[in-house]
Write an enzyme that holds these catalytic residues in place. Structure first.
Site, PDB file in Angstrom:
ATOM      1  N   ARG A  79      46.333   7.894  46.006  1.00 10.41           N
ATOM      2  CA  ARG A  79      45.422   6.947  46.646  1.00 10.41           C
ATOM      3  C   ARG A  79      45.624   5.512  46.193  1.00 10.41           C
ATOM      4  O   ARG A  79      45.723   5.228  44.994  1.00 10.41           O
ATOM      5  CB  ARG A  79      43.964   7.346  46.374  1.00 10.41           C
ATOM      6  CG  ARG A  79      42.971   6.449  47.114  1.00 10.41           C
ATOM      7  CD  ARG A  79      41.525   6.780  46.785  1.00 10.41           C
ATOM      8  NE  ARG A  79      40.628   5.931  47.564  1.00 10.41           N
ATOM      9  CZ  ARG A  79      39.353   5.730  47.288  1.00 10.41           C
ATOM     10  NH1 ARG A  79      38.795   6.337  46.257  1.00 10.41           N
ATOM     11  NH2 ARG A  79      38.617   4.926  48.048  1.00 10.41           N
ATOM     12  N   GLY A 109      52.437 -11.157  60.958  1.00 13.73           N
ATOM     13  CA  GLY A 109      52.495 -11.344  62.406  1.00 13.73           C
ATOM     14  C   GLY A 109      53.424 -10.410  63.138  1.00 13.73           C
ATOM     15  O   GLY A 109      53.865 -10.730  64.248  1.00 13.73           O
ATOM     16  N   ASP A 154      36.424   5.068  55.350  1.00 11.87           N
ATOM     17  CA  ASP A 154      36.985   5.392  56.652  1.00 11.87           C
ATOM     18  C   ASP A 154      37.595   6.789  56.638  1.00 11.87           C
ATOM     19  O   ASP A 154      37.741   7.421  57.689  1.00 11.87           O
ATOM     20  CB  ASP A 154      38.024   4.350  57.080  1.00 11.87           C
ATOM     21  CG  ASP A 154      39.200   4.239  56.132  1.00 11.87           C
ATOM     22  OD1 ASP A 154      39.031   4.488  54.933  1.00 11.87           O
ATOM     23  OD2 ASP A 154      40.301   3.873  56.593  1.00 11.87           O
ATOM     24  N   ASN A 183      46.914   8.744  55.195  1.00  6.92           N
ATOM     25  CA  ASN A 183      47.607   7.509  54.817  1.00  6.92           C
ATOM     26  C   ASN A 183      47.351   6.484  55.910  1.00  6.92           C
ATOM     27  O   ASN A 183      47.725   6.717  57.069  1.00  6.92           O
ATOM     28  CB  ASN A 183      49.109   7.780  54.676  1.00  6.92           C
ATOM     29  CG  ASN A 183      49.924   6.507  54.521  1.00  6.92           C
ATOM     30  OD1 ASN A 183      49.435   5.510  54.018  1.00  6.92           O
ATOM     31  ND2 ASN A 183      51.174   6.550  54.954  1.00  6.92           N
ATOM     32  N   GLY A 184      46.723   5.372  55.570  1.00  4.68           N
ATOM     33  CA  GLY A 184      46.485   4.333  56.564  1.00  4.68           C
ATOM     34  C   GLY A 184      45.074   3.784  56.509  1.00  4.68           C
ATOM     35  O   GLY A 184      44.374   3.899  55.496  1.00  4.68           O
ATOM     36  N   CYS A 211      48.165   4.949  51.377  1.00  8.82           N
ATOM     37  CA  CYS A 211      48.368   5.983  50.379  1.00  8.82           C
ATOM     38  C   CYS A 211      49.676   6.719  50.627  1.00  8.82           C
ATOM     39  O   CYS A 211      50.465   6.354  51.490  1.00  8.82           O
ATOM     40  CB  CYS A 211      47.204   6.992  50.431  1.00  8.82           C
ATOM     41  SG  CYS A 211      45.578   6.199  50.336  1.00  8.82           S
ATOM     42  N   ILE A 236      41.205   0.959  48.959  1.00 11.94           N
ATOM     43  CA  ILE A 236      40.993  -0.261  49.740  1.00 11.94           C
ATOM     44  C   ILE A 236      39.562  -0.333  50.265  1.00 11.94           C
ATOM     45  O   ILE A 236      38.911  -1.362  50.213  1.00 11.94           O
ATOM     46  CB  ILE A 236      41.983  -0.330  50.930  1.00 11.94           C
ATOM     47  CG1 ILE A 236      43.442  -0.291  50.440  1.00 11.94           C
ATOM     48  CG2 ILE A 236      41.720  -1.572  51.782  1.00 11.94           C
ATOM     49  CD1 ILE A 236      43.866  -1.484  49.621  1.00 11.94           C
TER      50      ILE A 236
END
Length: 566
Positions: A46, A363, A96, A72-73, A2, A49
């Site tokens: 937002r 990766g 979360d 954010n995250g 976000c 997810i």
């Protein structure tokens, strides 16, 4: 994933915060919200997810209304934390976000040690009139701020702060960029009076006073790890078990997950393990190419895809796209970024977004923890990889007064191993911070979330603490990792040397994009920044480049990049 923004201070209102949120709407187009309590304004855009319901929208309040969170995250281990908290908090959502707020309420600042994720968040305590904010261990998610006598302003991107703070360049940071290839320090930015909260730090703001504290002490963590790491087979087993757990955690999402694939060891191993752990997902892979087989990694990518059977989206970047795309990406980046490879990489997120894929894995982070770059074997202090014997910089085109502002960056040497000191530099000061910034902005530009399983702190700490000979053995870099990889990927990939993910930048800038570069240079030399340069010397260097002196193109991109940002 976000965008967050906040203002604490007088003389601001909701309309001001709305302007900040509008400037970073791309970070979260699914919902937007504002909270106001006296002189405190918090805003959130937002990107949904986990728990896609409106109940998980932010700013998010606890049941009493005392605490307000903007975040954010992702907290990947939120299910485990929720179970640990149990009935000590009355959960209303499956997000979360709520677990993060509950963790802070239950554990206080110590909650940070419990979090496995990428995050930048702020919590307002209505009772104490105090702001608490924190950033993840490696700084995957950004947190910028400005403070004066009357206010404290913060946001996920610098452009939001520039809505109210004049855009003045920090000349020392720019001088270091042109003289040493440095992208700044963990605290500074390319603009005066705008700073970053360092990775692994938290801050507290109350009554106009700002205090910052380190909560993640990497040096201490590494030195507490026992020196007896076990046999090669034990190390491989432990690392692989952690890696599998990291992937499982980062596969938690209520939306489709995709994959960024290069032809290298790291992403190939990651894709193989993703398929092993999630055999029914048939995750879609994305890769970019330019049509120049001297640089493209398609042969290795297609070998890997042939083995795994995943669907593959090949996204091509052509030189004709570069002028318009570079303008667009410069807007999102705010600061200098990594050239045409960054533009090519951005097209993956653009394509994924069109496909409805909101989360992508990649990766990033493996080379820093396993000493994968070629210069680790030479123990040099190169900041620009792949520069060889020819300097990637052209300090001769700089004004002497401007050059005097530059100060060669010095990095801490905390370990007895030269290789570990280089790894530490790259993890916290150079390579990883700039790559994370580039990648955060280009993923967010297209409202997609990027997750990096190799940056699970447990993996980084374990690999970093290993003896040098487990990382480089017999001239082979990432030795132990390659031993793990052999079981999962084709031999040609497992044994291939490190290749920088590249494009024909050198050739394009001097040929197909010559007019684009000319335009950028003229814009630069006719701007307020022209006094940083000796225009005659710069034009002479550019002429030499056009005439074939093209061993390195970094300095040409530096000039163009500044022209794009002004």
């Amino acid at each position: 994933m976000c965008g967050i923004a906040g203002i604490i201070g007088t003389n601001y209102n909701k309309e001001d915060l709305e302007k900040m949120l509008e400037s970073i709407k791309h970070r979260g187009p699914d919902a937007s919200g504002i909270y106001q309590n006296g002189d405190c304004l918090l805003g959130h855009n937002r990107l949904s997810i986990i728990d896609l319901s409106t109940n998980a929208n932010q700013p998010f309040s606890d049941t009493t209304g005392r605490f307000q969170l903007i975040f954010n995250g992702e907290i990947y281990n939120y299910k485990e934390l929720k179970a640990e908290i149990g009935d000590r908090y009355n959960f209303r959502t499956s997000s979360d976000t709520e677990v993060l707020l509950a963790s802070y309420i239950i554990f206080g600042k110590d909650c940070l040690e419990k979090l496995n994720g990428m995050f930048a968040f702020a919590i307002w305590d209505k009772k104490k009139k105090e702001l608490f904010a924190a950033r993840d261990r490696f700084g995957v998610k950004p947190f910028y701020y400005y403070k004066d006598a009357e206010s404290f302003i913060f946001a996920s991107e610098i452009k939001a702060i520039h809505r109210f703070v004049e855009k003045n360049p920090d000349e020392k940071t720019w001088a270091n960029y042109f003289c040493y290839g440095s992208y700044g320090s963990p605290e500074t930015t390319f603009y005066k009076d705008i700073f970053q909260l360092q990775a692994g730090y938290y801050l507290e703001f109350k009554d106009g006073k700002l205090q910052k504290h380190q909560w993640y002490d990497f040096e201490k963590r590494i030195k507490e790890i026992p020196s007896d790491h076990g046999s090669d087979s034990e190390v491989k087993r432990k690392y692989l078990a952690l890696l599998e757990d990291s992937i499982k955690l980062r596969f938690r999402a209520d939306v489709e997950v995709g994959f960024n694939l290069s032809g290298g060891v790291d992403s190939s191993l990651l894709l193989a393990l993703v398929n092993h752990l999630h055999p029914t997902h048939n995750i879609k892979a994305y890769t970019f190419y330019t049509g120049d087989e001297r640089y493209d990694e398609l042969p290795w990518v297609e070998k890997m895809i042939k083995r795994t059977g995943n669907s593959l989206e090949k996204v091509k970047l052509s030189p004709e796209e570069v002028p318009e795309l570079s303008e667009r990406i410069s807007f999102y980046q705010d600061e200098p970024y990594g050239g045409i490879p960054t533009l090519a990489y951005s097209k993956i997120f653009q394509k994924a977004s069109k496909d409805g894929v909101k989360v992508l894995l990649d990766g990033q982070g493996m080379d820093e923890q396993w000493a994968g770059y070629d210069y680790y074997g030479r123990a040099t202090n190169e900041l620009i990889q792949g520069s060889g014997n020819v300097s990637p910089l052209r300090t001769g085109v700089l004004n002497k007064g401007f050059m005097k502002l530059a100060e060669k960056p010095q990095y801490p040497e905390l370990f007895s191993s030269v290789i570990q000191n280089l790894q530490y530099r790259d993890l916290f000061n150079t390579k990883l911070p700039r790559a994370l910034r580039f990648n955060d902005r280009i993923s967010m530009a297209y409202s997609t979330e990027l997750r990096e399983p190799f940056l699970d702190y447990r993996l980084v700490e374990m690999a970093f603490a290993l003896p040098d000979q487990m990382k480089i053995r017999g001239g082979v870099h990432k030795y132990m990792l390659r031993e793990i990889v052999k079981e999962y990927v084709p031999f040609e990939i497992a044994e291939a040397p490190k290749r920088a993910l590249q494009t024909p930048q050198r050739e394009w800038l001097g040929e197909e994009l010559r007019g684009f570069v000319n335009q950028g240079i003229e814009k630069l030399l006719n701007s307020e920044f022209s006094n940083w340069f000796d225009s005659k010397a710069l034009r002479k260097e550019w002429e030499a480049y056009q005439n074939g002196k093209q061993e390195n193109s970094f300095y040409v991109w530096q000039w163009v990049n500044l022209g794009l940002l002004i």
